[in-house]
Design a protein around this motif. Structure first.
Motif, short mmCIF file in Angstrom:
data_model
loop_
_atom_site.label_atom_id
_atom_site.label_comp_id
_atom_site.label_asym_id
_atom_site.label_seq_id
_atom_site.Cartn_x
_atom_site.Cartn_y
_atom_site.Cartn_z
N GLU A 79 -22.34 -23.24 -14.60
CA GLU A 79 -20.73 -24.27 -14.53
C GLU A 79 -21.02 -24.74 -12.65
O GLU A 79 -20.98 -25.34 -12.86
N TYR A 80 -21.91 -23.57 -12.06
CA TYR A 80 -22.23 -24.11 -10.63
C TYR A 80 -23.05 -25.51 -10.15
O TYR A 80 -23.49 -25.99 -9.57
N ASN A 92 -11.94 -10.17 -17.55
CA ASN A 92 -13.32 -9.97 -17.04
C ASN A 92 -13.56 -10.10 -15.52
O ASN A 92 -14.48 -10.28 -14.89
N ARG A 135 -21.29 -14.43 -6.95
CA ARG A 135 -20.10 -15.70 -6.73
C ARG A 135 -18.94 -15.81 -7.79
O ARG A 135 -18.61 -15.41 -8.71
N VAL A 139 -16.07 -17.06 -9.97
CA VAL A 139 -16.28 -17.10 -11.47
C VAL A 139 -15.89 -18.76 -11.37
O VAL A 139 -14.46 -18.85 -11.34
N TYR A 142 -16.04 -12.83 -10.85
CA TYR A 142 -16.94 -13.04 -10.20
C TYR A 142 -17.61 -12.77 -11.31
O TYR A 142 -18.21 -12.22 -11.99
N LEU A 143 -19.13 -14.21 -11.07
CA LEU A 143 -19.87 -13.71 -11.91
C LEU A 143 -20.71 -12.69 -11.31
O LEU A 143 -20.67 -11.56 -10.34
N ALA A 144 -21.71 -12.60 -12.60
CA ALA A 144 -22.95 -11.09 -11.56
C ALA A 144 -23.33 -11.39 -10.97
O ALA A 144 -24.17 -10.28 -10.09
N ASP A 145 -23.84 -12.13 -10.21
CA ASP A 145 -24.71 -12.79 -9.20
C ASP A 145 -23.78 -12.57 -7.64
O ASP A 145 -23.93 -13.21 -6.61
N GLY A 197 -20.19 -19.71 -17.59
CA GLY A 197 -21.38 -18.66 -16.64
C GLY A 197 -21.85 -19.32 -15.33
O GLY A 197 -20.86 -20.05 -14.87
N ALA A 198 -22.99 -18.95 -14.88
CA ALA A 198 -23.25 -19.67 -13.04
C ALA A 198 -23.86 -21.14 -13.99
O ALA A 198 -23.81 -21.19 -12.38
#
Length: 269
Positions: free
Chosen positions: A158-159, A106, A114, A116, A109-112, A155-156
Motif C-alpha cells: 500500500e505504501y 493485528n 511502518r 499500517v 504497525y507492519l512487520a517493517d 500490507g507494505a
C-alpha cells in the motif's frame, strides 16, 4: 527474516500451546502443560499480561509471546492506555476492549515498523477535487485514482500506491489513506486535532497510545457512535463505524461475543 509465532487463543491445541504453557510456568504461573488452551491457560495469559502492563485479552499474540522472552515493544498499546480511554469515553473497559479486539486485532504497525495503511483511490479522487485539482485531467493510473473503490494490494505494498499518489498531490494522497490500528482516514486529521494528515501519520508512528487517543477523539465527535458504545448497542456501533455493510462481516455479532468474553473475565484478586 524471523517469522512471528502464531497467535494462540482459547480452543487451540498442540505443540505451540505446550511451549507457551512451559514458558508461563517458567515465569512462575501455576499451569499444567497439557497442550490445550483451556480456561486455565487463558487465565494465566491474562495474569501475565496484567502483571506486565500488556493489553489484557487472554490471547497469546506475538507481543505477549515476545514479552515472555523478555522482548517488549515500546510502541505497543498497554492496558492502562485502554483503561484511561474508557474513562474518557465513560464506557466500560470491556466494551472498548471488544472494539479493539474486533476492529484492530493485528496492531498498528507492519512487520517493517511502518504504520499500517490502506490507500483509498476513490477518496483520492474526492480529495484532489476538493483541493482544486481536476482528477479526470491528471491521467493517473486507475490503480490509485478512480471514482470506484478498489486497487488494493495490502500490507507494505500500500505504501507503493501512496508514493505514486503523492506525485499528484501530497496532502490529498495522505488524506486518502486510513492510518494505524483503528484505520482512521487522514481526511479526519484536522477534526482529530492534527495540523494535517501528514502530521497525523507522523504522530501515529510514535506509538499505539496516540492512535488510540485519536480513536477516542473520533468517537467523541460522533454522538451516535459514542452513545452506541456506552450502551453496547453493537449493531448501531458497527453501522456507524463500518458502514451499512457491517453485517456482511458479522461485526455486531463478533463485537457482542468479544464483550461478553471480556466482561466475564476473571479479575485479579
Amino acid at each position: 527474516m524471523t517469522q512471528s509465532p502464531p497467535t494462540l487463543r482459547a480452543g487451540d491445541r498442540g505443540a505451540p500451546v505446550m511451549t507457551l504453557q512451559h514458558r508461563l510456568a517458567g515465569a512462575g504461573l501455576k499451569i499444567v502443560a497439557d497442550g490445550v488452551y483451556g480456561p486455565s491457560t487463558e487465565r494465566a495469559v491474562r495474569d501475565w499480561q496484567r502483571a506486565h502492563h500488556l493489553v489484557v485479552d487472554g490471547v497469546a499474540g506475538p507481543r505477549t509471546q515476545a514479552a515472555l522472552l523478555g522482548l517488549v515493544d515500546p510502541r505497543a498499546l498497554r492496558q492502562d492506555d485502554i483503561e484511561r480511554a474508557a474513562g474518557t469515553l465513560a464506557c466500560e473497559v470491556a466494551a472498548l476492549q471488544a472494539v479493539i479486539e474486533i476492529e484492530s486485532p493485528n496492531g498498528g504497525y507492519l512487520a517493517d515498523g511502518r504504520v499500517v495503511i490502506l490507500f483509498e483511490r476513490h477518496v483520492f479522487w474526492r480529495q484532489l477535487d476538493a483541493a482544486g485539482i481536476d482528477p479526470a485531467g491528471l491521467g493517473a493510473p486507475s490503480s490509485i485514482l478512480s471514482r470506484e473503490r478498489g486497487g488494493y494490494l495490502g500490507g507494505a505494498a500500500e505504501y507503493q500506491r501512496l508514493a505514486l499518489a503523492k506525485t499528484y498531490g501530497v496532502e490529498p494522497a495522505m488524506e486518502s489513506c486510513s492510518w494505524g490500528r483503528f484505520q482512521l482516514m487522514g481526511l479526519h486529521a484536522l477534526a482529530l486535532g492534527y495540523t494535517s494528515a501528514s502530521a497525523m501519520a507522523a504522530a501515529f508512528a510514535g506509538g499505539e497510545a496516540e492512535q488510540l487517543r485519536a480513536f477516542v477523539a473520533f468517537v467523541q465527535a460522533d454522538d451516535a457512535l459514542l452513545k452506541s458504545l456506552r450502551a453496547r448497542k453493537w449493531a448501531a456501533f458497527a453501522r456507524a463505524y463500518n458502514g451499512p455493510a457491517f453485517a456482511d462481516n458479522l461485526y455486531d455479532t463478533r463485537l457482542a461475543r468479544a464483550y461478553v468474553k471480556h466482561a466475564s473475565a476473571t479479575e485479579p484478586a
